[in-house]
Design a protein around this motif. Structure first.
Motif, short mmCIF file in Angstrom:
data_model
loop_
_atom_site.label_atom_id
_atom_site.label_comp_id
_atom_site.label_asym_id
_atom_site.label_seq_id
_atom_site.Cartn_x
_atom_site.Cartn_y
_atom_site.Cartn_z
N HIS A 1 0.43 -1.38 -0.18
CA HIS A 1 -0.08 0.01 -0.13
C HIS A 1 0.22 1.54 0.24
O HIS A 1 0.54 2.27 -0.93
CB HIS A 1 -1.05 -0.38 1.16
N HIS B 1 -5.08 7.47 -3.30
CA HIS B 1 -6.39 6.48 -1.78
C HIS B 1 -7.27 6.64 -3.22
O HIS B 1 -7.37 6.70 -3.73
CB HIS B 1 -7.00 6.80 -1.09
N GLU C 1 -11.68 3.84 -2.44
CA GLU C 1 -12.06 3.25 -1.51
C GLU C 1 -13.02 2.45 -1.96
O GLU C 1 -14.78 2.30 -1.97
CB GLU C 1 -13.20 4.27 -0.33
N GLU C 2 -12.09 1.09 -2.59
CA GLU C 2 -13.44 0.13 -2.92
C GLU C 2 -12.52 -0.98 -2.29
O GLU C 2 -11.19 -1.07 -1.99
CB GLU C 2 -12.54 0.03 -4.05
N LYS C 3 -13.98 -1.56 -1.44
CA LYS C 3 -13.28 -3.33 -0.54
C LYS C 3 -12.48 -3.64 -1.78
O LYS C 3 -12.36 -4.25 -2.40
CB LYS C 3 -14.64 -3.51 -0.06
N HIS D 1 -9.50 -3.31 -2.91
CA HIS D 1 -8.06 -2.89 -3.30
C HIS D 1 -7.24 -2.29 -2.42
O HIS D 1 -7.28 -2.27 -1.27
CB HIS D 1 -9.05 -1.44 -3.73
N HIS E 1 -6.96 1.07 -0.43
CA HIS E 1 -8.05 1.36 0.56
C HIS E 1 -7.57 1.84 1.26
O HIS E 1 -6.30 1.86 1.96
CB HIS E 1 -8.86 -0.02 1.42
N MET F 1 -10.58 -2.52 5.37
CA MET F 1 -10.83 -2.88 4.41
C MET F 1 -9.96 -3.33 3.60
O MET F 1 -10.08 -2.98 1.92
CB MET F 1 -12.26 -1.78 3.96
N MET F 2 -8.70 -3.07 3.44
CA MET F 2 -7.40 -3.02 2.33
C MET F 2 -7.08 -4.66 1.89
O MET F 2 -7.86 -5.16 2.34
CB MET F 2 -6.19 -2.56 2.54
#
Ligand code: ZN
Length: 171
Positions: A139, A149, A151-153, A155, A158, A163-164
């Motif tokens: 990341h 960033h 905000e897609e679960k 990914h 994230h 949630m990453m």
């Protein structure tokens, strides 16, 4: 009369400068990858011996198979690199955070230096102990390569660690 022209001119310059910043900010906040490196970067581990070389090698591999390039990875760089006060052009430096450097909710932080829209230096600062967390290096290295960033679960980019996931796609 002269001073008025001077005042108007400096006001225009100030507005132009602010507009420039505004455009840059809008660009950064709406573009998934606002930056590319000017030259292929070298990664230097200034965190210390308790940084897992295997974890970092895996994170580098994650990005090289997705088209990013690095010169090489130096696990034991010289003091001249690790004790430099400023960011070093051409380097992504990995560092251990001092207690005041990161707020309690932050595992790691990546700072980027740009020249125009090209990346010239980056520093990744890790909360002590967070450096070997699964996927965290992938990341942060993503930020160092210029990604923002999303905000897609699931990914890799994230913003919330829980949630990453290991997935990557360009939205
Ligand atoms: Zn992040």
């Amino acid at each position: 009369m002269m001073w008025r022209i001077g005042t108007i001119l400096s006001a225009c310059l100030a507005v132009g400068f602010l507009m420039g910043l505004g455009i840059k900010f809008a660009y950064e906040s709406t573009t998934f990858k606002p930056y590319e490196w000017k030259n292929v970067p070298i990664i230097a581990n200034c965190y210390g011996d308790d940084f897992s070389e295997l974890q970092m090698t895996r994170a580098i591999h994650y990005w090289t198979i997705r088209g990013e390039s690095i010169g090489f990875y130096e696990h034991n760089p010289p003091d001249s690199i690790c004790e430099a006060k400023d960011m070093i052009h051409g380097f992504i430096v990995l560092k251990k955070a001092k207690w005041w450097e990161l707020d309690p909710a932050t595992l790691a932080n990546t700072r980027r230096m740009t020249s125009g829209f090209k990346l010239v230096a980056a520093t990744i600062t890790y909360r002590p102990g967070a450096q070997n967390l699964d996927l965290l290096n992938e990341h942060e290295l993503g930020h160092a390569f210029g990604y923002a960033h999303i905000e897609e679960k699931g990914h890799i980019m994230h913003p919330i660690y829980g949630m990453m996931g290991p997935k990557f796609w360009i939205p």
